[in-house]
Design an enzyme around this catalytic site. Structure first.
Site, PDB file in Angstrom:
ATOM      1  N   SER A  67       0.830  -1.208   0.000  1.00  0.00           N
ATOM      2  CA  SER A  67       0.000   0.000   0.000  1.00  0.00           C
ATOM      3  C   SER A  67       0.867   1.262   0.000  1.00  0.00           C
ATOM      4  O   SER A  67       2.016   1.247   0.439  1.00  0.00           O
ATOM      5  CB  SER A  67      -0.913   0.023   1.231  1.00  0.00           C
ATOM      6  OG  SER A  67      -1.771  -1.086   1.230  1.00  0.00           O
TER       7      SER A  67
HETATM    8  N1  SAM Z   1      -0.981  -4.863   4.074  1.00  0.00           N
HETATM    9  C1  SAM Z   1      -0.203  -5.143   2.904  1.00  0.00           C
HETATM   10  C2  SAM Z   1       1.187  -4.591   2.935  1.00  0.00           C
HETATM   11  O1  SAM Z   1       1.551  -3.937   3.933  1.00  0.00           O
HETATM   12  O2  SAM Z   1       1.931  -4.852   1.992  1.00  0.00           O
HETATM   13  C3  SAM Z   1      -0.859  -4.692   1.635  1.00  0.00           C
HETATM   14  C4  SAM Z   1      -1.970  -5.544   1.312  1.00  0.00           C
HETATM   15  S1  SAM Z   1      -2.509  -5.640  -0.354  1.00  0.00           S
HETATM   16  C5  SAM Z   1      -3.091  -4.024  -0.669  1.00  0.00           C
HETATM   17  C6  SAM Z   1      -3.986  -6.609  -0.027  1.00  0.00           C
HETATM   18  C7  SAM Z   1      -3.700  -8.029   0.392  1.00  0.00           C
HETATM   19  O3  SAM Z   1      -4.926  -8.635   0.797  1.00  0.00           O
HETATM   20  C8  SAM Z   1      -3.134  -8.886  -0.730  1.00  0.00           C
HETATM   21  O4  SAM Z   1      -1.930  -9.460  -0.329  1.00  0.00           O
HETATM   22  C9  SAM Z   1      -4.234  -9.945  -0.942  1.00  0.00           C
HETATM   23  O5  SAM Z   1      -3.727 -11.205  -1.337  1.00  0.00           O
HETATM   24  C10 SAM Z   1      -4.861  -9.994   0.434  1.00  0.00           C
HETATM   25  N2  SAM Z   1      -6.224 -10.548   0.490  1.00  0.00           N
HETATM   26  C11 SAM Z   1      -7.263 -10.391  -0.389  1.00  0.00           C
HETATM   27  N3  SAM Z   1      -8.338 -11.054   0.050  1.00  0.00           N
HETATM   28  C12 SAM Z   1      -7.989 -11.652   1.235  1.00  0.00           C
HETATM   29  C13 SAM Z   1      -8.671 -12.483   2.159  1.00  0.00           C
HETATM   30  N4  SAM Z   1      -9.936 -12.861   2.001  1.00  0.00           N
HETATM   31  N5  SAM Z   1      -7.981 -12.897   3.256  1.00  0.00           N
HETATM   32  C14 SAM Z   1      -6.697 -12.539   3.475  1.00  0.00           C
HETATM   33  N6  SAM Z   1      -6.001 -11.760   2.616  1.00  0.00           N
HETATM   34  C15 SAM Z   1      -6.637 -11.320   1.505  1.00  0.00           C
END
Ligand code: SAM
Length: 218
Positions: A67
């Site tokens: 992000s």
């Molecule tokens: N917090 C992260 C960082 O600091 O890099 C950024 C996260 S990225 C914007 C969103 C993440 O949510 C992705 O890695 C994606 O695979 C994960 N994601 C999407 N749906 C999800 C779910 N149902 N459960 C867990 N993770 C999920």
């Protein structure tokens, strides 16, 4: 402990990044200090490393992103983290956001849906000496085995507020979650005032990758 270089140049770039984020409206000094402390370039592939201190989201593989620093700071400020808070982060991704929560003194439980990303980030953060509790699975249902939580942070865009997450908050707890369509989401902060009363505040729009899963996008 993994040895990575954090040079004067990197530290200077981080101070500049903090200035930018402050100008955009982040006021919580503990959050700004955490951004100033954590080398964001550690979380990047070498090819993109020179961009680590731009206030932008970047790809981290598997179609996912780290992000934007302002977004990380904004969500973290809304959470009002206190040392010792038990926090659930949904969407481990690169591990950067989880590490910021850890620096602020939270006990961080973080769940990721993409196996490759989960394996890579868990291994990397352990080497870095940042010990979070890692889980692989669908975080749209929360993490009932570890509930209740003081704070829950969703770092992917949800179509609705999942009921499971509200159930897994302690009374007095806070849920921060972007909710909207697949392209744009409004940042929400929900506070559990009592077992039956939840208040909701709305903030500006953001653009997250979708929250997948049973209580997310199908
Ligand atoms: N917090 C992260 C960082 O600091 O890099 C950024 C996260 S990225 C914007 C969103 C993440 O949510 C992705 O890695 C994606 O695979 C994960 N994601 C999407 N749906 C999800 C779910 N149902 N459960 C867990 N993770 C999920």
């Amino acid at each position: 402990m993994l040895k990575l270089e954090d040079s004067y140049r990197h530290k200077g770039q981080r101070r500049e990044l903090v200035k930018i984020i402050r100008k955009k409206g982040i006021k919580d000094e503990a959050v700004l200090d955490a951004i100033n402390t954590l080398p964001r370039h550690f979380f990047f592939d070498t090819a993109l490393g020179s961009h680590a201190y731009e206030d932008k989201a970047f790809p981290i593989g598997e179609g996912q992103t780290i992000s934007q620093p302002y977004t990380v700071a904004f969500q973290t400020e809304l959470l009002q983290i206190k040392p010792g808070d038990k926090v659930l982060e949904i969407g481990t991704g690169s591990g950067y956001q989880g590490s910021i929560l850890h620096i602020l003194g939270a006990e961080v439980h973080t769940i990721e849906y993409q196996k490759k990303l989960f394996d890579r980030t868990k291994k990397f953060l352990n080497k870095l000496g940042i010990h979070l509790h890692f889980y692989f699975g669908d975080g749209s249902q929360g993490l009932p085995s570890q509930a209740p939580f003081d704070k829950i942070l969703v770092t992917a865009g949800a179509p609705v507020v999942p009921n499971s997450l509200l159930k897994q908050l302690k009374v007095g707890g806070i849920l921060v979650i972007p909710v909207g369509d697949r392209n744009t989401q409004k940042m929400l902060r929900l506070t559990k005032k009592s077992a039956t009363k939840i208040t909701q505040e709305e903030f500006s729009n953001f653009a997250f990758v979708p929250l997948l899963g049973s209580e997310g996008w199908k």
